[in-house]
Design a protein around this motif. Structure first.
Motif, PDB file in Angstrom:
ATOM      1  N   GLY A 160      -8.687   3.724   4.906  1.00 26.28           N
ATOM      2  CA  GLY A 160      -9.661   4.617   4.339  1.00 26.28           C
ATOM      3  C   GLY A 160     -11.056   4.529   4.676  1.00 26.28           C
ATOM      4  O   GLY A 160     -11.939   5.459   4.504  1.00 26.28           O
ATOM      5  N   ALA A 161     -11.617   3.375   4.881  1.00 25.59           N
ATOM      6  CA  ALA A 161     -12.827   2.997   5.153  1.00 25.59           C
ATOM      7  C   ALA A 161     -13.222   3.287   6.341  1.00 25.59           C
ATOM      8  O   ALA A 161     -14.523   3.459   6.708  1.00 25.59           O
ATOM      9  N   MET A 162     -12.484   3.678   7.347  1.00 22.71           N
ATOM     10  CA  MET A 162     -12.715   4.126   8.807  1.00 22.71           C
ATOM     11  C   MET A 162     -13.335   5.482   8.842  1.00 22.71           C
ATOM     12  O   MET A 162     -13.089   6.411   7.820  1.00 22.71           O
ATOM     13  N   ASP A 163     -14.159   5.642   9.949  1.00 25.25           N
ATOM     14  CA  ASP A 163     -14.768   6.841  10.071  1.00 25.25           C
ATOM     15  C   ASP A 163     -13.777   8.202  10.168  1.00 25.25           C
ATOM     16  O   ASP A 163     -13.773   9.187   9.772  1.00 25.25           O
ATOM     17  N   ALA A 164     -12.756   7.817  10.836  1.00 21.88           N
ATOM     18  CA  ALA A 164     -11.479   8.724  10.845  1.00 21.88           C
ATOM     19  C   ALA A 164     -10.148   8.380  10.397  1.00 21.88           C
ATOM     20  O   ALA A 164      -9.850   7.114  10.935  1.00 21.88           O
ATOM     21  N   ASP A 165      -9.490   8.464   9.226  1.00 20.04           N
ATOM     22  CA  ASP A 165      -8.639   7.973   8.968  1.00 20.04           C
ATOM     23  C   ASP A 165      -7.382   7.876   9.607  1.00 20.04           C
ATOM     24  O   ASP A 165      -6.871   9.121  10.142  1.00 20.04           O
ATOM     25  N   PRO A 166      -6.772   6.987   9.931  1.00 15.36           N
ATOM     26  CA  PRO A 166      -5.729   6.804  10.931  1.00 15.36           C
ATOM     27  C   PRO A 166      -4.099   7.407  10.296  1.00 15.36           C
ATOM     28  O   PRO A 166      -3.518   7.776  11.119  1.00 15.36           O
ATOM     29  N   ARG A 167      -4.424   7.638   9.050  1.00 12.54           N
ATOM     30  CA  ARG A 167      -3.044   8.209   8.507  1.00 12.54           C
ATOM     31  C   ARG A 167      -2.963   9.675   8.554  1.00 12.54           C
ATOM     32  O   ARG A 167      -1.726  10.193   8.468  1.00 12.54           O
ATOM     33  N   PRO A 208       2.373   1.309  10.541  1.00 19.25           N
ATOM     34  CA  PRO A 208       3.016   1.611   9.263  1.00 19.25           C
ATOM     35  C   PRO A 208       3.754   0.468   8.414  1.00 19.25           C
ATOM     36  O   PRO A 208       4.200   0.541   7.268  1.00 19.25           O
ATOM     37  N   GLY A 209       3.973  -0.644   9.543  1.00 19.66           N
ATOM     38  CA  GLY A 209       4.844  -1.526   8.776  1.00 19.66           C
ATOM     39  C   GLY A 209       3.822  -2.513   7.749  1.00 19.66           C
ATOM     40  O   GLY A 209       4.427  -2.748   6.837  1.00 19.66           O
ATOM     41  N   ARG A 210       2.654  -2.362   7.945  1.00 23.65           N
ATOM     42  CA  ARG A 210       1.679  -3.381   6.954  1.00 23.65           C
ATOM     43  C   ARG A 210       1.919  -2.328   5.520  1.00 23.65           C
ATOM     44  O   ARG A 210       1.659  -2.964   4.500  1.00 23.65           O
ATOM     45  N   LEU A 211       1.984  -1.115   5.601  1.00 23.52           N
ATOM     46  CA  LEU A 211       2.041  -0.195   4.387  1.00 23.52           C
ATOM     47  C   LEU A 211       3.493  -0.285   3.887  1.00 23.52           C
ATOM     48  O   LEU A 211       3.581   0.372   2.678  1.00 23.52           O
ATOM     49  N   SER A 212       4.325  -0.779   4.419  1.00 25.59           N
ATOM     50  CA  SER A 212       5.871  -0.827   4.049  1.00 25.59           C
ATOM     51  C   SER A 212       6.228  -2.139   3.783  1.00 25.59           C
ATOM     52  O   SER A 212       7.488  -2.203   3.634  1.00 25.59           O
ATOM     53  N   SER A 213       5.308  -3.175   3.652  1.00 25.53           N
ATOM     54  CA  SER A 213       5.736  -4.426   3.486  1.00 25.53           C
ATOM     55  C   SER A 213       6.298  -4.500   1.779  1.00 25.53           C
ATOM     56  O   SER A 213       6.214  -3.698   1.055  1.00 25.53           O
ATOM     57  N   HIS A 214       6.603  -5.742   1.182  1.00 24.85           N
ATOM     58  CA  HIS A 214       7.114  -6.176   0.060  1.00 24.85           C
ATOM     59  C   HIS A 214       5.828  -6.788  -0.843  1.00 24.85           C
ATOM     60  O   HIS A 214       6.022  -7.509  -1.639  1.00 24.85           O
ATOM     61  N   ASP A 215       4.774  -6.642  -0.159  1.00 26.14           N
ATOM     62  CA  ASP A 215       3.425  -7.386  -0.774  1.00 26.14           C
ATOM     63  C   ASP A 215       2.464  -6.242  -1.193  1.00 26.14           C
ATOM     64  O   ASP A 215       1.657  -5.829  -0.337  1.00 26.14           O
ATOM     65  N   PRO A 216       2.586  -5.680  -2.274  1.00 28.76           N
ATOM     66  CA  PRO A 216       1.585  -4.814  -3.008  1.00 28.76           C
ATOM     67  C   PRO A 216       0.173  -4.983  -2.681  1.00 28.76           C
ATOM     68  O   PRO A 216      -0.591  -4.014  -2.268  1.00 28.76           O
ATOM     69  N   ALA A 217      -0.363  -6.326  -2.795  1.00 30.36           N
ATOM     70  CA  ALA A 217      -1.827  -6.573  -2.576  1.00 30.36           C
ATOM     71  C   ALA A 217      -2.170  -6.411  -1.184  1.00 30.36           C
ATOM     72  O   ALA A 217      -3.065  -5.815  -0.785  1.00 30.36           O
ATOM     73  N   ASP A 218      -1.261  -6.705  -0.148  1.00 31.73           N
ATOM     74  CA  ASP A 218      -1.825  -6.605   1.232  1.00 31.73           C
ATOM     75  C   ASP A 218      -1.486  -4.938   1.453  1.00 31.73           C
ATOM     76  O   ASP A 218      -2.371  -4.683   2.188  1.00 31.73           O
ATOM     77  N   ILE A 219      -0.636  -4.481   0.862  1.00 31.67           N
ATOM     78  CA  ILE A 219      -0.654  -2.933   1.101  1.00 31.67           C
ATOM     79  C   ILE A 219      -1.678  -2.247   0.883  1.00 31.67           C
ATOM     80  O   ILE A 219      -2.511  -1.337   1.618  1.00 31.67           O
ATOM     81  N   ARG A 220      -2.193  -2.503  -0.314  1.00 26.90           N
ATOM     82  CA  ARG A 220      -3.571  -1.922  -0.914  1.00 26.90           C
ATOM     83  C   ARG A 220      -4.679  -2.239  -0.066  1.00 26.90           C
ATOM     84  O   ARG A 220      -5.515  -1.214   0.054  1.00 26.90           O
ATOM     85  N   ALA A 221      -4.639  -3.574   0.338  1.00 24.70           N
ATOM     86  CA  ALA A 221      -5.788  -4.032   1.199  1.00 24.70           C
ATOM     87  C   ALA A 221      -5.840  -3.107   2.464  1.00 24.70           C
ATOM     88  O   ALA A 221      -6.998  -2.828   3.062  1.00 24.70           O
ATOM     89  N   TYR A 222      -4.738  -3.020   3.066  1.00 28.60           N
ATOM     90  CA  TYR A 222      -4.715  -2.413   4.174  1.00 28.60           C
ATOM     91  C   TYR A 222      -5.096  -0.914   3.927  1.00 28.60           C
ATOM     92  O   TYR A 222      -5.858  -0.378   5.117  1.00 28.60           O
ATOM     93  N   ALA A 223      -4.813  -0.288   3.039  1.00 29.75           N
ATOM     94  CA  ALA A 223      -5.065   1.186   2.733  1.00 29.75           C
ATOM     95  C   ALA A 223      -6.302   1.248   2.447  1.00 29.75           C
ATOM     96  O   ALA A 223      -6.779   2.254   3.191  1.00 29.75           O
ATOM     97  N   GLU A 224      -6.955   0.424   1.856  1.00 30.94           N
ATOM     98  CA  GLU A 224      -8.504   0.471   1.778  1.00 30.94           C
ATOM     99  C   GLU A 224      -9.145   0.414   3.200  1.00 30.94           C
ATOM    100  O   GLU A 224     -10.219   0.919   3.562  1.00 30.94           O
ATOM    101  N   GLU A 225      -8.802  -0.461   3.861  1.00 27.75           N
ATOM    102  CA  GLU A 225      -9.374  -0.640   5.233  1.00 27.75           C
ATOM    103  C   GLU A 225      -9.053   0.433   5.960  1.00 27.75           C
ATOM    104  O   GLU A 225     -10.257   0.917   6.812  1.00 27.75           O
TER     105      GLU A 225
END
Length: 482
Positions: free
Chosen positions: A197-204, A178-195
């Motif tokens: 979301g692309a998994m077979d089972a969404d960890p969120r 959750p730290g990567r989704l809570s950083s101050h870097d919007p680009a990295d947040i979106r990239a991690y969220a896409e990663e």
């Protein structure tokens, strides 16, 4: 006044009126919407200018805010992120708050009414405002054992204190940081969220509470409870247990797991039927009991289809529609339209272990002001009494037999008597079965009740989920000095 001046005056008056209406519309009608808009940078700047409260487990902060040198003054951190992610969720610049970060946002942000005195004091003293802490009921040892047991699989574990309803463990896999989704870097947040979301089972997705699944033979505990509650059955009552059961009004043949035979005599005691999880016996038993008794017992255990708040909202659990006796037979072995969350499955075990009384599950032990003063504390509440203490004792005896002599042997704990029930639920022809185990320990004085769910585990509840349950219960009992 001449006509041109009159028109100008009227235009100015109309524009001024429109301006007043618009200001009131924005400040009154749309105020909440704009305040909660994740794109509102003024609100974000204000939120991140104060220290957000912590989420605490066993005295350790598992979510906290630390000062930075950024424009946003505080950064949300999760020191053991993946371990507690299913519960804490995240606090994101881009995606807002999730799980407890959302459900307890008012406390953590300092806007909760219970913190009014603190806010008033801050105003007069000039002290920087800050949020309150949320102290959870989770046990660190239970959480660690649960997540370790689920490593490499998709699934969930829920552990409860049967006597209070306190949630001792809530694990869901796969997990995430959750730290990567809570950083101050919007680009990295979106990239991690896409990663993610692309998994077979969404960890969120918290599979312990947010989704429900066919429980398979775990549901036989409820059918057993319905039978015993009539007073016409005891654990020793002999019931039909054919090798093959043709469902009423159909040519559909229901068989036992692996096409096995439950009894050479085609009948067996109710306790033996549960011990070896005989499908044909329970399908016929459910039909004999009738839909009303099966449904009423399921609802008494909490399977009403309604959502709980613990404080995060959960998915509902229910037995679905039953349009015929054939459908009732399939329902009675936890198939067809029966759906349970792992939380609900743990509640079934907890109620049996607690002499038939089901306590309302809760995750929060106490709420603290920024100075660590306790301003609210959990008050355990009874949710229902699905069975009498006498019936609970009979169910306990039957569930002990499952672990000592039957399909749940892998949940055994040295020196401790465990009661439980395995479940193997068919999903579809091409997909491996779901695997379940529910149980409690010690059987004669339950301190912990647990449900383990492994999605498409490919084995049985006895060989896939039961060992995880045993490890989780043992971790708690050893941590309590038992």
């Amino acid at each position: 006044m001449n006509a041109p001046l009159r028109r100008v005056a009227i235009s100015v008056l109309v524009l001024f009126t429109l301006l007043i209406v618009n200001v009131n519309y924005i400040q009154v009608v749309r105020s909440d919407e704009l305040r909660e808009d994740s794109g509102n940078t003024r609100v974000l700047t204000e939120e991140y200018s104060r220290e957000r409260g912590s989420i605490v487990v066993d005295g350790t902060e598992v979510a906290l805010s630390v000062p930075t040198q950024d424009t946003l003054e505080y950064l949300r951190q999760y020191p053991q992120g993946p371990l507690y992610a299913p519960v804490t969720g995240y606090y994101s610049l881009v995606y807002g708050a999730w799980q407890l970060e959302d459900a307890e946002n008012e406390v953590l942000a300092g806007s909760d009414a219970r913190l009014f005195t603190r806010r008033l004091t801050d105003l007069f003293t000039g002290r920087d405002p800050s949020g309150g802490d949320v102290v959870l009921t989770l046990d660190a040892g239970v959480q660690e054992a649960a997540m370790a047991g689920l490593e490499g699989v998709t699934g969930a574990v829920v552990a409860l204190d049967p006597s209070t309803g306190a949630v001792l463990g809530m694990a869901s896999t796969p997990t995430y940081d959750p730290g990567r989704l809570s950083s101050h870097d919007p680009a990295d947040i979106r990239a991690y969220a896409e990663e993610l979301g692309a998994m077979d089972a969404d960890p969120r997705l918290n599979r312990a509470t947010e989704d429900n699944y066919p429980p398979g033979s775990v549901f036989k505990v409820i059918v057993s409870a319905a039978a015993l509650s009539t007073g016409e059955y005891t654990p020793e009552t002999v019931v039909p247990a054919p090798d093959v059961l043709t469902l009423p009004g159909t040519s559909t043949q229901l068989r036992n797991f692996g096409n096995s035979s439950c009894s050479s005599s085609q009948e067996q005691s109710l306790i033996d039927a549960l011990t070896i999880s005989c499908n044909t016996a329970f399908a016929q038993l459910g039909i004999d009991l009738g839909e009303d008794r099966v449904r009423e017992m399921a609802e008494a255990f909490g399977m009403t289809g309604e959502r709980l708040e613990i404080p995060m909202r959960t998915a509902g659990s229910s037995i679905g529609d039953i349009e015929s006796e054939a459908a009732l037979g399939q329902t009675s072995i936890g198939q067809r339209d029966v759906r349970m969350t792992p939380l609900q499955a743990a509640m079934v075990a907890a109620a049996v272990g607690n002499d038939g009384t089901l306590m309302t599950p809760h995750l929060i032990d106490q709420v603290r002001a920024p100075d660590r003063t306790v301003i609210d504390r959990a008050d355990p509440e009874e949710l229902s009494e699905p069975v009498t203490p006498e019936v609970a004792d009979q169910l306990q005896e039957m569930m002990e037999s499952v672990v000592t002599e039957g399909s749940g042997r892998a949940a055994r704990i040295p020196g401790v008597t465990v009661a439980g029930k395995t479940g193997t639920a068919q999903v579809s022809g091409d997909v491996p079965d779901h695997n379940w185990f529910v149980g409690f320990a010690p059987a004669d004085d339950p301190q912990i009740a647990v449900a383990v769910f492994v999605a498409n585990g490919g084995g049985t509840g006895g060989d896939v989920s039961a060992p995880i349950a045993g490890d989780v219960m043992q971790a708690y009992l050893e941590g309590q000095g038992g």
